[in-house]
Scaffold this motif. Structure first.
Motif, short mmCIF file in Angstrom:
data_model
loop_
_atom_site.label_atom_id
_atom_site.label_comp_id
_atom_site.label_asym_id
_atom_site.label_seq_id
_atom_site.Cartn_x
_atom_site.Cartn_y
_atom_site.Cartn_z
N THR A 54 -13.28 -66.39 14.26
CA THR A 54 -14.10 -67.61 14.27
C THR A 54 -13.25 -68.82 13.95
OG1 THR A 54 -15.88 -66.24 13.42
CG2 THR A 54 -16.23 -68.61 13.39
N ALA A 55 -12.39 -68.68 12.91
CA ALA A 55 -11.55 -69.81 12.53
C ALA A 55 -10.63 -70.20 13.68
CB ALA A 55 -10.72 -69.44 11.30
N SER A 56 -10.08 -69.22 14.37
CA SER A 56 -9.14 -69.54 15.44
C SER A 56 -9.85 -70.20 16.61
CB SER A 56 -8.38 -68.29 15.89
OG SER A 56 -9.23 -67.45 16.63
N ILE A 57 -11.06 -69.75 16.92
CA ILE A 57 -11.81 -70.38 18.02
C ILE A 57 -12.13 -71.82 17.67
CG2 ILE A 57 -13.97 -70.38 19.30
CD1 ILE A 57 -14.06 -67.42 19.05
N LEU A 58 -12.63 -72.04 16.45
CA LEU A 58 -13.01 -73.39 16.05
C LEU A 58 -11.79 -74.30 16.04
CD1 LEU A 58 -15.52 -72.64 13.19
CD2 LEU A 58 -16.02 -73.53 15.45
N VAL A 120 -8.47 -69.39 24.76
CA VAL A 120 -7.41 -68.41 24.53
C VAL A 120 -7.26 -68.24 23.04
CG1 VAL A 120 -5.00 -67.87 24.84
CG2 VAL A 120 -6.23 -69.05 26.62
N LEU A 121 -7.48 -67.03 22.58
CA LEU A 121 -7.59 -66.85 21.15
C LEU A 121 -6.27 -66.53 20.50
CD1 LEU A 121 -10.89 -64.97 21.06
CD2 LEU A 121 -10.41 -67.36 20.63
N LEU A 122 -6.22 -66.81 19.20
CA LEU A 122 -5.02 -66.65 18.45
C LEU A 122 -5.03 -65.32 17.78
CD1 LEU A 122 -5.24 -70.21 17.04
CD2 LEU A 122 -4.65 -69.45 19.29
N THR A 123 -4.92 -64.29 18.54
CA THR A 123 -5.00 -62.93 17.98
C THR A 123 -3.61 -62.34 17.84
OG1 THR A 123 -5.22 -62.12 20.21
CG2 THR A 123 -7.23 -62.44 18.96
N LEU B 69 -20.69 -64.94 11.08
CA LEU B 69 -19.42 -65.04 11.79
C LEU B 69 -18.41 -65.89 11.03
CD1 LEU B 69 -20.51 -65.51 15.50
CD2 LEU B 69 -19.74 -63.44 14.36
N TRP B 70 -18.94 -66.74 10.14
CA TRP B 70 -18.06 -67.65 9.42
C TRP B 70 -17.63 -67.03 8.11
CZ3 TRP B 70 -15.24 -71.92 9.75
CH2 TRP B 70 -14.87 -72.54 8.56
N ASP B 71 -16.33 -67.12 7.81
CA ASP B 71 -15.82 -66.60 6.54
C ASP B 71 -14.91 -67.66 5.96
OD1 ASP B 71 -14.63 -65.29 4.46
OD2 ASP B 71 -13.89 -63.62 5.64
N THR B 72 -15.33 -68.26 4.85
CA THR B 72 -14.58 -69.38 4.30
C THR B 72 -13.17 -68.98 3.90
OG1 THR B 72 -16.67 -70.11 3.40
CG2 THR B 72 -14.73 -71.30 2.69
N GLN B 73 -13.06 -67.81 3.25
CA GLN B 73 -11.74 -67.40 2.78
C GLN B 73 -10.79 -67.17 3.95
OE1 GLN B 73 -11.20 -63.50 1.29
NE2 GLN B 73 -9.61 -64.09 -0.13
N ALA B 74 -11.30 -66.50 4.99
CA ALA B 74 -10.45 -66.23 6.15
C ALA B 74 -10.02 -67.54 6.82
CB ALA B 74 -11.18 -65.35 7.15
N SER B 75 -10.96 -68.50 6.90
CA SER B 75 -10.61 -69.78 7.53
C SER B 75 -9.57 -70.52 6.73
CB SER B 75 -11.84 -70.66 7.68
OG SER B 75 -12.86 -69.95 8.32
N VAL B 77 -7.31 -69.12 4.79
CA VAL B 77 -6.04 -68.42 4.99
C VAL B 77 -5.45 -68.81 6.34
CG1 VAL B 77 -5.04 -66.15 5.41
CG2 VAL B 77 -6.56 -66.50 3.48
N TYR B 78 -6.32 -68.91 7.35
CA TYR B 78 -5.85 -69.29 8.68
C TYR B 78 -5.22 -70.67 8.66
CZ TYR B 78 -5.99 -70.10 13.67
OH TYR B 78 -5.64 -70.37 14.97
N LEU B 79 -5.90 -71.63 7.98
CA LEU B 79 -5.35 -72.98 7.89
C LEU B 79 -4.05 -72.99 7.12
CD1 LEU B 79 -8.48 -75.24 7.33
CD2 LEU B 79 -7.00 -75.13 9.32
N ALA B 80 -3.98 -72.15 6.07
CA ALA B 80 -2.75 -72.08 5.28
C ALA B 80 -1.61 -71.56 6.14
CB ALA B 80 -2.96 -71.16 4.07
#
Lengths: 123, 125
Positions: A54-58, A120-123, B69-75, B77-80
């Motif tokens: 989800t984070a990567s898509i957003l 295109v996802l960041l997998t 679908l949203w996970d604050t911690q994962a997001s 970590v992704y941003l980090a």
């Protein structure tokens, strides 16, 4: 062009030695961590997969929208394949022109993680 | 000759094609996660089609499912990780290489330190 490596002053074996010791060090640290506190620390991606997707898509969408919006500034050189006037179609290549000397668009030098096509996802 | 001529022909089947790709790829990714794992009972899940349709439409129409679908911690970590990548690009040494000449004859410069960045990440772990 990028300079070719000078094989005479850095023979393959030397570079392999450096890489191998780095590898051993990394494996040592990783094994130590796992022995001490279990493999939990290294399973983050698997366990939080859906949140990361989800984070990567957003984030990819945000990047694409930002690049598409910034392509409207006057004087910008746009991709030939992306100037049809239809936003759905133009979001795709306009993003490739988010400049390479901008650190937030470093996809030009390293990972596929920052592909600008929003789907295109960041997998 | 204008700087940015209008695009005359569509690739990727035009706007419909790109819309299709934009919607389908995330849908397939999520679909694989939910329907193709040990939790779903195999790949594809061993459920009769009406049950499967019922479950899918139920999920898609429920707001609380979308919230899962949203996970604050994962997001975070992704941003980090993204921030680490940006920092690595800025900090690590790399040649500045000129790219191919653009339509205007200008050449953009690219910093090539992907290898250094790629190797520095596992060593952080």
């Amino acid at each position: 062009m990028v300079k070719q490596p000078d094989f005479r002053s850095h023979p393959w074996l030397d570079r392999f030695r450096v890489a191998f010791s780095t590898f051993l060090l990394t494996m040592g640290i990783v094994s130590g961590l796992i022995l001490r506190s279990g493999p939990k620390a290294f399973t983050f991606i698997y366990e939080n997969w859906i949140g990361l997707v989800t984070a990567s898509i957003l984030f990819a969408t945000l990047q694409a929208v930002y690049c598409y919006a910034s392509s409207f500034r006057s004087g910008k050189l746009l991709a030939l394949g992306g100037n049809s006037g239809n936003p759905i179609y133009d979001v795709r290549p306009s993003t490739t022109f988010c400049s390479a000397s901008n650190p937030f668009a470093f996809h030009s030098s390293s990972s596929d993680e920052n592909s600008t096509l929003p789907s295109v996802l960041l997998t | 000759m204008t700087l940015n001529p209008r695009t005359k022909s569509y690739e990727f089947l035009g706007p419909l094609g790109t819309l299709f790709i934009t919607i389908t790829v995330p849908a397939v990714t999520y679909g694989l996660y939910f329907a193709c794992s040990e939790h779903s009972g195999g790949c594809p899940p061993r459920l009769p089609l009406p049950v499967l349709t019922y479950v899918v439409t139920g999920a898609l129409t429920s707001k609380s499912w979308w919230a899962t679908l949203w996970d604050t911690q994962a997001s975070l970590v992704y941003l980090a990780w993204f921030a680490f990548c940006v920092l690595a690009w800025i900090v690590l040494p790399g040649d500045w290489v000129e790219g191919a000449p653009l339509r205007t004859g200008e050449k953009k410069k690219y910093k090539i330190n992907g290898k250094a960045a790629g190797f520095s990440f596992p060593s952080l772990a």
